[in-house]
Design a protein around this motif. Structure first.
Motif, PDB file in Angstrom:
ATOM      1  N   HIS A 123       0.829  -1.210   0.000  1.00  0.00           N
ATOM      2  CA  HIS A 123       0.000   0.000   0.000  1.00  0.00           C
ATOM      3  C   HIS A 123       0.867   1.265   0.000  1.00  0.00           C
ATOM      4  CE1 HIS A 123      -3.659   2.360   1.213  1.00  0.00           C
ATOM      5  NE2 HIS A 123      -2.716   3.160   1.705  1.00  0.00           N
ATOM      6  N   HIS A 127       1.838   4.509  -2.969  1.00  0.00           N
ATOM      7  CA  HIS A 127       1.785   5.976  -2.817  1.00  0.00           C
ATOM      8  C   HIS A 127       3.064   6.632  -3.320  1.00  0.00           C
ATOM      9  CE1 HIS A 127      -2.033   6.081  -0.890  1.00  0.00           C
ATOM     10  NE2 HIS A 127      -1.645   5.677   0.300  1.00  0.00           N
ATOM     11  N   GLU A 143      -6.210   6.410  -2.267  1.00  0.00           N
ATOM     12  CA  GLU A 143      -6.155   5.284  -1.327  1.00  0.00           C
ATOM     13  C   GLU A 143      -6.678   3.994  -1.974  1.00  0.00           C
ATOM     14  OE1 GLU A 143      -4.503   5.389   1.245  1.00  0.00           O
ATOM     15  OE2 GLU A 143      -4.319   7.544   1.605  1.00  0.00           O
ATOM     16  N   TYR A 173      -9.809   3.174  -0.029  1.00  0.00           N
ATOM     17  CA  TYR A 173      -9.231   1.892   0.414  1.00  0.00           C
ATOM     18  C   TYR A 173      -9.805   0.685  -0.352  1.00  0.00           C
ATOM     19  CZ  TYR A 173      -7.231   4.945   3.900  1.00  0.00           C
ATOM     20  OH  TYR A 173      -6.550   5.951   4.493  1.00  0.00           O
TER      21      TYR A 173
HETATM   22 ZN    ZN Z   1      -2.662   5.238   2.002  1.00  0.00          ZN
END
Ligand code: ZN
Ligand code: NAG
Length: 234
Positions: A123, A127, A143, A173
């Motif tokens: 994750h 980014h 996200e 997410y």
């Molecule tokens: Zn994040």
């Protein structure tokens, strides 16, 4: 002499192919070595594993997630620094090309810490390498792309959203990750194409450009698809 040449040749081959794979450097700094979480990091994960997995994830993000086979397509990153640091509030935070992981979070995690840490790095490293429209991309989508990497890497926990879950496309997410997976099914390589479009800006019409449908329509189709499937028990 022949032996010497052979060694020399082998060395050259190794070093050039290594640089062909990735020129990014990885640095890992444990600033919490004497805390319970910092000690757990050393015992259950360690700096050598962390550096190795950062390279693996970097390659995965470039080649599989964003399909940036041409180096000029990639976000320029020279060095990624990862700090293990004692702080409360978040599991980890990515700032520029750097990642801070909380030793308090590592201390408290119940289960396979190495697996969890690896999933977290999929994750956070997304980014580092993703385009975010120079800050214009909605945070939920930023996200969502990062969790999409976790999904594609098969490093998602049992609690990860299922296809069709969520209330809106930019919920973020795992919810947005599942929606991006759906978009990938509509338009092959949707995520790499969307990421490429987000290099300098963001526009909601990117969804329509890529799929022929506005994002709200895509979301309704997505919800309808899985609503029907669930009703009939598939
Ligand atoms: Zn994040
Ligand atoms: C992350 O940790 C580094 C090293 O301790 C520190 O300099 C930096 O300010 C931290 N960044 C954030 C966003 O917490």
């Amino acid at each position: 002499m022949a032996l010497h040449s052979l060694f020399f040749f082998t060395f050259l081959t190794f070093s050039s192919s290594f640089h062909g794979i990735s020129a990014v450097k990885y640095e890992v700094i444990n600033e919490a070595t004497t805390t319970p979480g910092g000690i757990r990091f050393t015992n259950e994960i360690g700096i050598p594993y962390t550096k190795k997995i950062m390279g693996t994830i970097n390659e995965f993000v470039w080649s599989v997630i964003f399909q940036e086979n041409n180096p000029s397509d990639r976000k320029p990153v020279e060095i990624v620094k990862l700090y293990i640091k004692e702080y409360k509030g978040a599991e980890a935070i990515t700032w520029g090309d750097n990642i801070n992981v909380s030793s308090i979070y590592l201390e408290g995690y119940k289960g396979d810490l190495k697996w969890e840490f690896t999933s977290l790095l999929y994750h956070e490293l997304t980014h580092v390498f993703q385009w975010n429209g120079e800050g214009q991309t909605p945070v939920g989508l930023v996200e969502g792309v990062a969790d999409y990497t976790i999904l594609k890497a098969n490093y998602f926990p049992p609690a990860f959203a299922k296809p069709g879950d969520g209330d809106k496309w930019d919920q973020g997410y795992d919810f947005t990750a599942r929606f991006l997976e759906y978009c990938d099914g509509i338009t092959p390589d949707f995520v790499p194409k969307l990421n490429k479009k987000m290099r300098y800006a963001f526009n909601i019409n990117y969804f329509k450009d890529l799929t022929g449908k506005p994002v709200e329509q895509l979301w309704r189709d997505y919800k309808a698809k899985y609503f029907t499937a669930r009703k009939y028990g598939h």
